[in-house]
Write a protein that holds these residues in place. Sequence first.
Motif, PDB file in Angstrom:
ATOM      1  N   GLY A 127       0.809  -1.214   0.000  1.00 44.04           N
ATOM      2  CA  GLY A 127       0.000   0.000   0.000  1.00 44.04           C
ATOM      3  C   GLY A 127       0.840   1.260   0.000  1.00 44.04           C
ATOM      4  N   PRO A 128       0.188   2.418   0.089  1.00 44.12           N
ATOM      5  CA  PRO A 128       0.883   3.717  -0.028  1.00 44.12           C
ATOM      6  C   PRO A 128       1.998   3.933   0.989  1.00 44.12           C
ATOM      7  N   GLU A 129       1.795   3.482   2.221  1.00 41.77           N
ATOM      8  CA  GLU A 129       2.786   3.736   3.265  1.00 41.77           C
ATOM      9  C   GLU A 129       4.131   3.077   2.973  1.00 41.77           C
ATOM     10  N   ALA A 130       4.094   1.937   2.299  1.00 39.44           N
ATOM     11  CA  ALA A 130       5.329   1.191   2.018  1.00 39.44           C
ATOM     12  C   ALA A 130       5.820   1.389   0.595  1.00 39.44           C
ATOM     13  N   LYS A 131       5.208   2.300  -0.136  1.00 44.99           N
ATOM     14  CA  LYS A 131       5.632   2.587  -1.502  1.00 44.99           C
ATOM     15  C   LYS A 131       7.092   3.040  -1.509  1.00 44.99           C
ATOM     16  N   ASP A 132       7.852   2.534  -2.493  1.00 46.57           N
ATOM     17  CA  ASP A 132       9.277   2.852  -2.661  1.00 46.57           C
ATOM     18  C   ASP A 132      10.160   2.193  -1.602  1.00 46.57           C
ATOM     19  N   LYS A 133       9.597   1.288  -0.816  1.00 51.67           N
ATOM     20  CA  LYS A 133      10.384   0.616   0.220  1.00 51.67           C
ATOM     21  C   LYS A 133      10.669  -0.849  -0.114  1.00 51.67           C
ATOM     22  N   ILE A 134      10.098  -1.353  -1.204  1.00 52.69           N
ATOM     23  CA  ILE A 134      10.233  -2.771  -1.529  1.00 52.69           C
ATOM     24  C   ILE A 134      11.174  -2.967  -2.717  1.00 52.69           C
ATOM     25  N   ASN A 135      11.686  -4.185  -2.830  1.00 48.14           N
ATOM     26  CA  ASN A 135      12.548  -4.565  -3.945  1.00 48.14           C
ATOM     27  C   ASN A 135      12.339  -6.051  -4.201  1.00 48.14           C
ATOM     28  N   LEU A 136      11.780  -6.376  -5.349  1.00 48.47           N
ATOM     29  CA  LEU A 136      11.471  -7.773  -5.665  1.00 48.47           C
ATOM     30  C   LEU A 136      12.705  -8.662  -5.611  1.00 48.47           C
ATOM     31  N   ASP A 137      13.873  -8.086  -5.874  1.00 43.56           N
ATOM     32  CA  ASP A 137      15.103  -8.874  -5.894  1.00 43.56           C
ATOM     33  C   ASP A 137      15.751  -9.004  -4.522  1.00 43.56           C
ATOM     34  N   ALA A 138      15.214  -8.323  -3.534  1.00 48.73           N
ATOM     35  CA  ALA A 138      15.771  -8.404  -2.179  1.00 48.73           C
ATOM     36  C   ALA A 138      15.252  -9.651  -1.470  1.00 48.73           C
ATOM     37  N   PRO A 139      15.961 -10.131  -0.456  1.00 52.22           N
ATOM     38  CA  PRO A 139      15.466 -11.258   0.335  1.00 52.22           C
ATOM     39  C   PRO A 139      14.097 -10.940   0.948  1.00 52.22           C
ATOM     40  N   VAL A 140      13.285 -11.961   1.141  1.00 53.37           N
ATOM     41  CA  VAL A 140      11.950 -11.781   1.702  1.00 53.37           C
ATOM     42  C   VAL A 140      12.016 -11.059   3.040  1.00 53.37           C
ATOM     43  N   GLU A 141      12.957 -11.456   3.879  1.00 49.43           N
ATOM     44  CA  GLU A 141      13.068 -10.839   5.207  1.00 49.43           C
ATOM     45  C   GLU A 141      13.300  -9.340   5.097  1.00 49.43           C
TER      46      GLU A 141
END
Length: 332
Positions: A127-141
Motif C-alpha cells: 500500500g501507499p505507506e510502504a511505496k518505494d520501500k520494496i525490492n522484488l530482488d531483495a530477500p523476503v526478510e
Amino acid sequence: MQRELTLEFVRVTEAAALAAAPWMGKGQEKMADKAAVDAMRAVFDTISISGTVVIGEGEKDEAPRLYIGEKIGAKNSFNEVDIAVDPLEGTTLVARGLPNALAVVAVAEKGSFLKAPDTYMEKIAVGPEAKDKINLDAPVEDNLRAVADSLNKSVKDLTVIILDRPRHDELISEIRKVGSRIKLISDGDVAAGIATARKGSGVDVMIGIGGATEGVLTAAALKCLGGEIQARLKCRNKDDEEKAAKFGIKDLDRLYCTDDLAKGDDIMLAITGVTDGELLKGVRYSWNNAETHSLVTRSKTGTVRFIRTEHIITNKPPYFPKNIFNLDYARE
C-alpha cells in the motif's frame, strides 16, 4: 478522459457481477465466466468510448468476446482508450462459493497498459505507506522488515497474503522464519493486491507468483490507490516465451514497476463484488431485486468511491442478461 465515464464503467462491472453471482456454489466455472463476459460485453457497447481490449479473455481464437484486440464501445466515439478487463476474477471462487470474487475493469489512454502474455508473473505489492520501500530482488526478510518499518509495526504483526500453491512452499517457509502472519488464498490475487492499499483490509503485503494479466490489473488498481507493485515474468516453457515474444517482450528478466505495467496520469478503475470479501460485499438478492457493492477510483484525482446500488432486475434494459435468477439465459 471525461470523469463522468467512471460511473459508466461501474455499470459494466455491476452487470458482470449480477450475471455471475447466480452461479455461486454451483460448481460451474465456465458458465459463471460466460455469464460475466456476455453481460460485460453487452454493456460496454452502450458507453461512449472507442476502446481496444489489451488485457482480456485471451486471443481471438480462444475467446468469442472481450478477446485481446477486440474493439468495443459505442460507435463514432472520439474517446480512444485501452481497456483491461477480468469479467470474473475468481471463477473457481464463485463455483465453490468462496469469498473475494470480483468483476474488474481498468481503462486508460492508449498505450497505458503493458500487453502481457498469458503466463506467470512473480510479484510483490504494498500500500501507499510502504511505496518505494520494496525490492522484488531483495530477500523476503528485508522486504518484510522494510514494510513493517513503514507501517510502524513489528514484523511479527505483518499479514502477508499469498496464493496457496506448491510453488510457494519455500517462500511460505521463509516468511514463517521471519515470524510474519500468513493468509493463504486459493485464488484471486487481484483482490489480494488491492487489499494491501485499503486500510482495514488486514493485509499488508501480497507476494508470490500469479497470473501476468492479473499483475497488470493490480498495477492499474494500485496506481489509482497510491500503492506499488513490482513484478517479473516467469515463463514456464518455450510456449510461454513465444507468447511473450508475440507481445513484443524481449527481455524476460526485466523488472517491471507500477508505471511500467500501468502508466499515464488518467487511469479509471471499477470493481464490483461478486462474492463477499474484505474489500467489497458480494451480490445480495431479495425477491426480484439485487444489491451490488462497487469501488470506483481514478488515478488523476485519487478519489475513491464506494457505491451501493439497488437493481430491479425486471426493469433492466434489453441488452441485460435475461432471466438472471433462473439461469435459463446461460443454457440457450
